[in-house]
Design a protein around this motif. Structure first.
Motif, PDB file in Angstrom:
ATOM      1  N   CYS A 184      38.256  44.954  50.568  1.00  0.00           N
ATOM      2  CA  CYS A 184      38.225  43.936  49.516  1.00  0.00           C
ATOM      3  C   CYS A 184      38.152  42.571  50.175  1.00  0.00           C
ATOM      4  CB  CYS A 184      39.466  44.045  48.628  1.00  0.00           C
ATOM      5  SG  CYS A 184      39.460  42.902  47.236  1.00  0.00           S
ATOM      6  N   GLN A 185      37.087  41.831  49.884  1.00  0.00           N
ATOM      7  CA  GLN A 185      36.867  40.547  50.528  1.00  0.00           C
ATOM      8  C   GLN A 185      37.746  39.442  49.953  1.00  0.00           C
ATOM      9  OE1 GLN A 185      34.957  40.420  53.172  1.00  0.00           O
ATOM     10  NE2 GLN A 185      34.461  42.603  52.917  1.00  0.00           N
ATOM     11  N   GLU A 230      45.623  55.691  49.967  1.00  0.00           N
ATOM     12  CA  GLU A 230      45.766  54.241  49.831  1.00  0.00           C
ATOM     13  C   GLU A 230      44.479  53.538  50.253  1.00  0.00           C
ATOM     14  OE1 GLU A 230      49.240  50.944  50.658  1.00  0.00           O
ATOM     15  OE2 GLU A 230      49.121  52.743  51.889  1.00  0.00           O
ATOM     16  N   ARG A 231      44.123  52.514  49.512  1.00  0.00           N
ATOM     17  CA  ARG A 231      42.900  51.754  49.793  1.00  0.00           C
ATOM     18  C   ARG A 231      43.091  50.855  51.019  1.00  0.00           C
ATOM     19  NH1 ARG A 231      38.539  52.366  45.789  1.00  0.00           N
ATOM     20  NH2 ARG A 231      39.471  53.745  44.224  1.00  0.00           N
ATOM     21  N   LEU A 267      45.869  46.262  46.161  1.00  0.00           N
ATOM     22  CA  LEU A 267      45.421  47.566  46.670  1.00  0.00           C
ATOM     23  C   LEU A 267      46.546  48.438  47.223  1.00  0.00           C
ATOM     24  CD1 LEU A 267      42.078  46.582  48.467  1.00  0.00           C
ATOM     25  CD2 LEU A 267      42.385  47.580  46.196  1.00  0.00           C
ATOM     26  N   PRO A 268      47.518  47.912  47.941  1.00  0.00           N
ATOM     27  CA  PRO A 268      48.507  48.792  48.568  1.00  0.00           C
ATOM     28  C   PRO A 268      49.377  49.515  47.542  1.00  0.00           C
ATOM     29  CG  PRO A 268      48.567  46.575  49.524  1.00  0.00           C
ATOM     30  CD  PRO A 268      47.758  46.494  48.280  1.00  0.00           C
ATOM     31  N   TYR A 298      38.476  48.385  41.883  1.00  0.00           N
ATOM     32  CA  TYR A 298      39.782  49.037  41.741  1.00  0.00           C
ATOM     33  C   TYR A 298      40.887  47.980  41.676  1.00  0.00           C
ATOM     34  CZ  TYR A 298      43.868  51.809  43.098  1.00  0.00           C
ATOM     35  OH  TYR A 298      45.108  52.392  43.163  1.00  0.00           O
ATOM     36  N   ALA A 299      40.773  46.937  42.497  1.00  0.00           N
ATOM     37  CA  ALA A 299      41.773  45.874  42.481  1.00  0.00           C
ATOM     38  C   ALA A 299      41.764  45.134  41.146  1.00  0.00           C
ATOM     39  CB  ALA A 299      41.516  44.898  43.626  1.00  0.00           C
ATOM     40  N   HIS A 300      40.557  44.931  40.588  1.00  0.00           N
ATOM     41  CA  HIS A 300      40.485  44.311  39.258  1.00  0.00           C
ATOM     42  C   HIS A 300      41.228  45.148  38.227  1.00  0.00           C
ATOM     43  CE1 HIS A 300      38.029  40.727  39.538  1.00  0.00           C
ATOM     44  NE2 HIS A 300      37.217  41.335  40.404  1.00  0.00           N
ATOM     45  N   PHE A 301      41.046  46.448  38.303  1.00  0.00           N
ATOM     46  CA  PHE A 301      41.720  47.314  37.325  1.00  0.00           C
ATOM     47  C   PHE A 301      43.233  47.276  37.517  1.00  0.00           C
ATOM     48  CE2 PHE A 301      43.593  51.495  36.374  1.00  0.00           C
ATOM     49  CZ  PHE A 301      43.428  51.475  34.994  1.00  0.00           C
TER      50      PHE A 301
END
Length: 1391
Positions: free
Chosen positions: A423-424, A417-418, A432-433, A383-386
């Motif tokens: 996420c490492q 919210e993620r 993410l936020p 999701y963060a990549h997107f």
């Protein structure tokens, strides 16, 4: 059932071998005639059904036996033993298939063809079919595609050529291309041959299609397509089309069924077929997933994609929307089952949904919903990549992409919210936020170059405040509040750094910076930008900014200050009707959210109440509706023990403001009641409710409403009103505003009162007025009420009443004035307020009894302004002052300025009654305007003279220049009031545009006070220009002569003006050049093209011709005029807009619904531009060029410096005729050569200037960061040819590579900067070998999404994080570093 018996109806033994061979030789592409065609056609679908069932049973037995003992040739053995040729069987089946595929096939042929195709696919799926030579790729594709060939596109109606609408067909059909007559005839004949199918026939065809799809699924379960990628691709296309075949009852299930018969609907079968294609048996799963996702892409986008060409949009009806939802759920199902294998393709699918989205709002809405649902299947890292990809995508060059990124952000914000811990990678965790989505993605679009994107982003910002997520609200608070701290890196990321110092030499560690001041600066800048957007030139941006501003105020993100509220309120007077209505709605929402805030109440009144007099009827109606709802409908009966609810309390609070702080809105408020009275809004119940409130705590508001209502109702209960009057008369302390309202009500109901009551009220009024102790407003209201009480049907009786009572008041005032003025010591203990009240009462009372005004009264008032009381007493009024004697020439008296100012108003009211007084005092007033020192006196004289102009127009007309001269007064208040009064007179046509009046208004345009200049611009454009559209063009040329004080022309600047006026209104000289050209530009901006064209011709005749013929001397003044004329003609505003304006406006920035109308307009503009260019060119050659050549020769003889301005004018003008220089200057070859040389030099200078700008290095330049992307203009680039992979950038040059440096910082050359700026998302991307990464090379996430097709344009594996440094050096092919700029020998203090 016996298989051979089931095959008997095909008559295979009667089919000739030659026919069979011919069919196979043609590879099933053409239908060959058959001798036994009639016998075959007699076979119905029942025979095919029996054959199909028999084959299904044999296939099942064969599979079971194959599982037991390995036998696998059951069907083929039976056929071989009975002499049935498989080759002939396939040929005959193809005969039925091709017959069904024909365009004019009837229902029976279609059903038989579908069954025949099903039989073939069933045979192909039986083990041993390859060995028996049943398989043929062409026939397989033909049978598979028969579903679309046999099913009518419009279900029983004539099939249409284009059942799916294109994107342009939604709004207006484009004109079809012209075809030849024979082709049209053939098409019409083919359409006439189309058959209409009954419901029963359609059901049979539908069952045949279902059977064929089921057979195709059986084939895919057993027959691998690993070596047949084209067939697999065709199957994917067929299944994607079948998704729209029919509605699915209930929710479709995507799990593998135990038996294919459980799948009852065709779309369910199609989804299962797509799932089967993704299995390993049909090839590489990755490629299969790519193909399936590619097909589903267009289903999700609601597009129809053929084999080639641009996809066309489908009409978003319920069926299409349902299929889209099912496709999204199916993708989620595949991702859930295939896990890691499908996730990369989910990324690509999301990218392509974004990349191929269209501008239409409905499609964008559904597309964003799909993206939100698909991203919910992703783990936090993916999701963060997107989101990282979306961040770069939001800066894409295409407006629709940036617009859609905003839609996606809004959908993602609605999701939970993620968690950052999921996420490492810390570089990805910051994506993410919700805070990142709001501040770095959404809010960044506030400065987008497209107004559409700006408006949408601001509108969505307001919606974010309504989200349930507290983090979203907190993120918006962070944008407009000054709290928190930042690190150095975060500060470097933010756009528009407040410092020019670079941090490149600082140690790479977090450095805490106290940034309260910086945050405060950014918060103020953000709010300032939002307030500017409220006044943006684009309507949609202003509306969205209003919505955002109201949202911030509602949720206390920004303080509820009067400045912010006034910005909202002012939009109710916006030029656009939609913005006016939005302002009314927005302030209504704010008032509902904060009903107890007095500032919000005041702003609401200033917004809504003036709108009742708006020029647009719909805005008037909206404002009246709102006022009725908030003010009138909430008036309920008053009761002591009853508490007011919030709505009622708000109503009385608003009325209280109208009585006190907002009294200036009274005229607009009265207008609303005038309209309501015609609509019979005021019922007896409403009046009774109002009267019940006259003794409550909010009596002021009740009397205000009663004063507006009483005049328009037939009867009002008198008891309470008379009681209130008696109470007020007996009271010692009276509220002035309340008193005025009660007096107004008494006057309105006077016609219904009896004589005794009237007499009693008259006595009370006179007892009030005689001491002259009331305020000025109450005196005016009381005299007006006295007039209403005396009015009757008999005019003589009415005048006698007024002469009696008003005459008595005049006598009282005259006696008081005499006691002050004629007494030597009268002014020693002067009561200034009492003197003013007597003057005021004298003025208002005298208007009702002119006969009672004596010469002595006039002279007494005049004496207030002068000092000739001794003369007055001695002559006993027998001598009059000379009419031409100005006030200021008398000996000054000792009366204060306030009294003298009120004396002017009273004298003006006396003049209104007698014309001889006007003729006597007008010269006095005019002289006082010139030499008077008292601001209040001069201001009131302007008001009096303009009022007199309404009644005595011809007399005052001679003094209009004197009034207009006050537009250059030293006091801003006088200039402003003069401007307003003159505008009113011009608007009502009491004054005409003649003499110097127009040029006086032009001087107000460049007033040193910007507010006065803005007011003048409003008066000219919105009040005066509409009445006289030719006003600007008629006076334009004379402006050049007038403002340069040139009076040698025979026609221009010949109106009379005094030397004082010439000095005050002169703009001659270089120091005033900017003001002169500001006036010229203002006038030219509001010219029509016809006026521009005619003005140029007129300049040729009246200016150039006069100098060329030496009618005007070429002295110093003449040279200035000629030079100024050339400079004026060189202005961009003088170019014809139809010729110079870009055709079609800002391409791609308009809503797609208006695209067709825009294209039509663009075509007309091109034609118009061509015609006007030719006309302009002809006029230029015939009228201007001969004069220019003559002037050039004359200027060369005189060696005049104006020659430089002439050549500059020619250089500007000839830019449009660059290729016609020799033709235009055919009469002067030397001038033609000079012009060509000048144009070439100008082009070289322009190119060099551009190079200098590109090469310039500023000491404050910093490395572009990811966050800075959100405020710059999106980069523009050409997209690569499309395929279903991650969208690609232009490929990097193979002869160069990019490597990072660790220590040396070299700035790339400007050519490299240009190259880098043209690629989106590849900025700061460094390609290095694995394991050999330089320190500055960013460390990316290794997810291979491009499949050896180059780097992603917007999502790069090796792309940097947002905190990476971007300085790289391009290496040449021989690995030699490129020469960089010379390094400055300066040591940083941080080294």
């Amino acid at each position: 059932m016996d298989l051979i018996a089931a095959l008997r109806f095909l008559n295979l033994n009667q089919v000739s071998q030659e026919w069979v061979d011919a069919v196979w030789d043609l590879e099933f592409t053409e239908r060959k005639p058959l001798d036994i065609e009639e016998e075959l056609c007699a076979a119905g679908d029942d025979s095919f059904s029996k054959l199909y069932q028999c084959l299904v049973a044999h296939a099942a037995d064969q599979q079971q036996s194959a599982g037991r003992d390995g036998a696998s040739q059951g069907v083929w053995v039976i056929l071989g033993e009975n002499g049935v040729s498989v080759k002939s069987l396939v040929a005959v089946l193809s005969y039925f298939v091709l017959a069904a595929k024909a365009k004019g096939a009837n229902a029976q042929q279609r059903v038989c063809g579908l069954y025949a195709a099903s039989v073939y696919l069933l045979l192909l799926g039986i083990p041993g079919s390859i060995a028996s030579k049943v398989f043929h790729a062409v026939l397989l594709d033909t049978c598979s595609g028969l579903t679309s060939d046999c099913w009518p596109q419009d279900s029983g109606k004539k099939r249409k050529k284009d059942g799916l609408k294109s994107s342009q067909a939604d709004s207006k059909r484009s004109k079809p291309q012209r075809r030849k007559a024979p082709e049209m005839d053939m098409d019409e004949e083919e359409e006439e041959e189309e058959l209409l199918f009954s419901g029963q026939e359609l059901m049979k065809i539908r069952d045949g299609v279902a059977l064929l799809v089921q057979s195709l699924l059986r084939l895919l379960q057993t027959f691998p397509l690993k070596d047949m990628p084209q067939s697999a691709s065709n199957c994917a296309q067929i299944f994607s089309k079948l998704l729209y075949f029919e509605p699915v009852l209930g929710e479709p299930t995507f799990a593998a069924p135990r038996d294919l018969c459980e799948l009852t609907s065709v779309p369910e079968m199609a989804f299962y077929g797509l799932k089967l294609l993704c299995s390993p048996r049909h090839g590489d799963q990755k490629e299969s997933l790519r193909a399936v996702f590619h097909r589903l892409l267009y289903v999700i986008l609601m597009m129809n994609k053929g084999h080639s060409g641009k996809p066309s949009l489908l009409t978003p009806n319920q069926a299409v929307l349902t299929t889209r939802d099912q496709a999204v759920h199916f993708v989620c199902h595949l991702v859930e089952e295939l896990k890691e294998l499908a996730l990369p393709f989910l990324q690509i699918l999301l990218q392509h949904i974004c990349f191929q989205m269209v501008e239409k709002s409905e499609y964008r809405h559904h597309g964003a919903q799909a993206v939100g649902m698909l991203t919910s299947q992703m783990a936090s890292t993916d999701y963060a990549h997107f989101i990282k990809w979306l961040f770069n995508f939001s800066s894409h060059s295409k407006m629709v992409h940036r617009l859609f990124s905003v839609d996606v952000v809004m959908v993602l914000l609605a999701q939970p919210e993620r968690n950052l811990e999921e996420c490492q990678d810390p570089d990805l965790a910051r994506f993410l936020p919700h805070k990142f989505l709001i501040q770095d993605l959404l809010f960044a679009r506030r400065t987008d170059e497209s107004p559409t994107v700006q408006g949408h982003a601001l509108s969505c910002l307001a919606q974010c405040l309504e989200l349930p997520s507290p983090n979203a609200t907190q993120a918006i608070h962070g944008l407009f509040s000054a709290t928190g701290s930042q690190t150095v890196l975060e500060q470097e990321l933010s756009a528009g750094s407040c410092t020019q110092k670079t941090y490149r030499t600082l140690p790479f560690r977090t450095v805490e910076i106290g940034c309260a001041d910086r945050s405060s600066c950014e918060a103020k800048d953000n709010l300032s930008l939002l307030l500017r957007r409220v006044s943006d030139s684009k309507t949609n941006v202003r509306k969205a900014a209003l919505q955002a501003l109201v949202g911030l105020l509602k949720h206390d993100v920004i303080p509820t200050t009067w400045e912010n509220l006034e910005t909202l309120s002012e939009r109710s007077r916006d030029p656009a009707v939609s913005v006016k209505k939005k302002a009314l709605q927005s302030l209504g929402e704010l008032l509902a959210a904060k009903p107890e805030c007095s500032m919000v109440q005041k702003a609401w009144l200033h917004c809504v109440v003036p709108a009742v007099m708006d020029s647009e009827n719909s805005v008037q109606d909206k404002a009246l509706e709102i006022l009725e709802l908030v003010l009138l409908d909430q008036v309920k009966p008053h009761s002591e023990g009853r508490h007011l609810d919030n709505s009622q309390k708000l109503t009385w609070d608003l009325l209280g403001l109208l009585c006190n702080e907002c009294q200036n809105l009274g005229r607009y408020f009265s207008r609303a009641f005038t309209i309501w009275s015609k609509q019979s809004k005021f019922t007896p119940t409403f009046i009774s409710n109002l009267i019940s409130h006259t003794e409550s705590d909010h009596a002021a508001g009740a009397w205000l409403l009663l004063s507006k209502v009483a005049a328009s109702v037939s009867s009002v209960p008198h008891g309470n009103i008379l009681d209130a009057w008696d109470t007020m008369v007996r009271s010692n302390s009276v509220n002035a505003m309340n008193c005025c309202h009660i007096l107004s009500v008494i006057g309105d109901i006077s016609a219904h009162l009896n004589e005794d009551t009237k007499d009693r009220i008259v006595v009370d009024l006179m007892s009030w007025l005689k001491p002259c102790s009331l305020s000025l407003e109450v005196i005016s209201a009381a005299v007006q009420t006295l007039y209403h009480l005396g009015c009757g049907d008999d005019i003589k009786h009415t005048q006698a009443f007024l002469n009696q009572h008003c005459g008595e008041l005049v006598s009282i005032c005259e006696a008081y004035l005499a006691s002050i003025i004629l007494d030597v010591n009268g002014t020693q203990n002067l009561n200034e307020d009492l003197m003013i009240k007597h003057l005021h009462m004298l003025g208002v009372a005298s208007l009702h009894c002119p006969a009672k005004v004596s010469k002595r009264t006039v002279l007494l008032v005049e004496s207030v302004l002068t000092s000739h009381s001794e003369k007055l007493a001695a002559t006993d009024c027998q001598e009059e002052l000379p009419a031409s004697l100005p006030l200021s020439q008398f000996r000054e008296n000792s009366l204060p300025t306030r009294i003298r100012a009120h004396g002017v108003i009273t004298l003006g009211k006396l003049c209104l009654q007698k014309e001889e007084l006007v003729q006597k005092y007008l010269p006095v007033f005019a002289r006082e305007l010139e030499v008077g020192k008292e601001v209040a006196v001069r201001n009131n004289i302007v008001v009096v003279m303009c009022d007199l102009c309404v009644r005595y127009t011809n007399i005052v007309d001679h003094y209009i220049p004197n009034i207009a001269a006050c537009l250059r007064d030293d006091e801003a208040i006088i200039r402003e009031h003069t401007l307003i009064m003159l505008t009113n007179l011009l608007q009502e046509e009491y004054v005409k545009w003649k003499g110097s009046l127009f040029f006086r208004f032009m001087m107000a345009l460049v007033d040193p006070v910007p507010a006065i200049g803005s007011l003048c611009e409003y008066c000219l454009l919105h009040r005066l220009l509409k009445k006289n559209p030719e006003m600007f063009s008629q006076h334009f040329i004379e402006c050049i002569f007038h403002f340069n004080s040139y009076n040698k022309h025979k026609s221009y600047n010949k109106f009379p003006q005094s030397e004082r006026e010439k000095v005050r209104f002169s703009l001659k000289g270089a120091q005033h050049r900017e003001k002169r050209f500001r006036i010229y530009r203002f006038l030219l901006e509001h010219f029509t093209d016809a006026q521009r064209f005619n003005t140029v011709n007129k300049i040729n005749q009246t200016v150039f011709a006069c100098f060329a013929d030496e009618e005007l001397p070429l002295d110093a003044d003449g040279a200035e005029i000629l030079s100024e004329t050339f400079n004026v003609l060189s202005l961009d505003e003088f170019k014809l807009q139809a010729v110079s304006a870009p055709v079609g406006g800002a391409g791609g920035e308009e809503p797609e619904e208006e695209m067709v109308a825009t294209m039509t307009k663009a075509v007309l503009q091109v034609a118009q531009k061509k015609v006007l260019s030719q006309v302009q060119k002809k006029a230029f050659i015939e009228n201007t060029i001969p004069l220019i050549i003559s002037l050039k020769n004359l200027l060369e003889q005189k060696r005049s410096p104006v020659l430089k301005d002439l050549m500059a004018y020619l250089q500007v003008t000839m830019q449009d005729y660059r290729n016609n220089v020799k033709e235009i200057f055919a009469g002067d070859e030397q001038l033609a050569a000079e012009m060509e040389f000048a144009l070439k030099m100008a082009e070289k200078e322009k190119e060099m200037q551009e190079q200098i700008e590109n090469c310039s290095l500023t000491p404050g330049d910093q490395t572009p960061t990811a966050k800075s992307l959100d405020v710059r203009s999106p980069t523009r680039r050409v997209l690569q040819p499309f395929n279903f992979s991650t969208p690609q950038p232009p490929r990097p040059c193979p002869t160069s590579s990019r490597v990072g440096l660790t220590d040396v910082r070299v700035r790339p050359s400007w050519q490299e900067e240009q190259t880098r700026s043209k690629s989106l998302g590849l900025e700061r991307t460094v390609i290095t070998a694995a394991g050999n990464r330089a320190f500055s090379t960013p460390k990316g996430v290794n997810i291979s999404l491009t499949f050896n097709q180059g780097l992603s344009a917007i999502f790069s594996d090796q792309g940097t994080s947002l905190t990476e440094e971007s300085n790289v050096v391009h290496m040449k092919a021989d690995e030699q570093p490129a020469a960089g700029p010379k390094r400055w020998n300066v040591l940083s203090p941080y080294r």
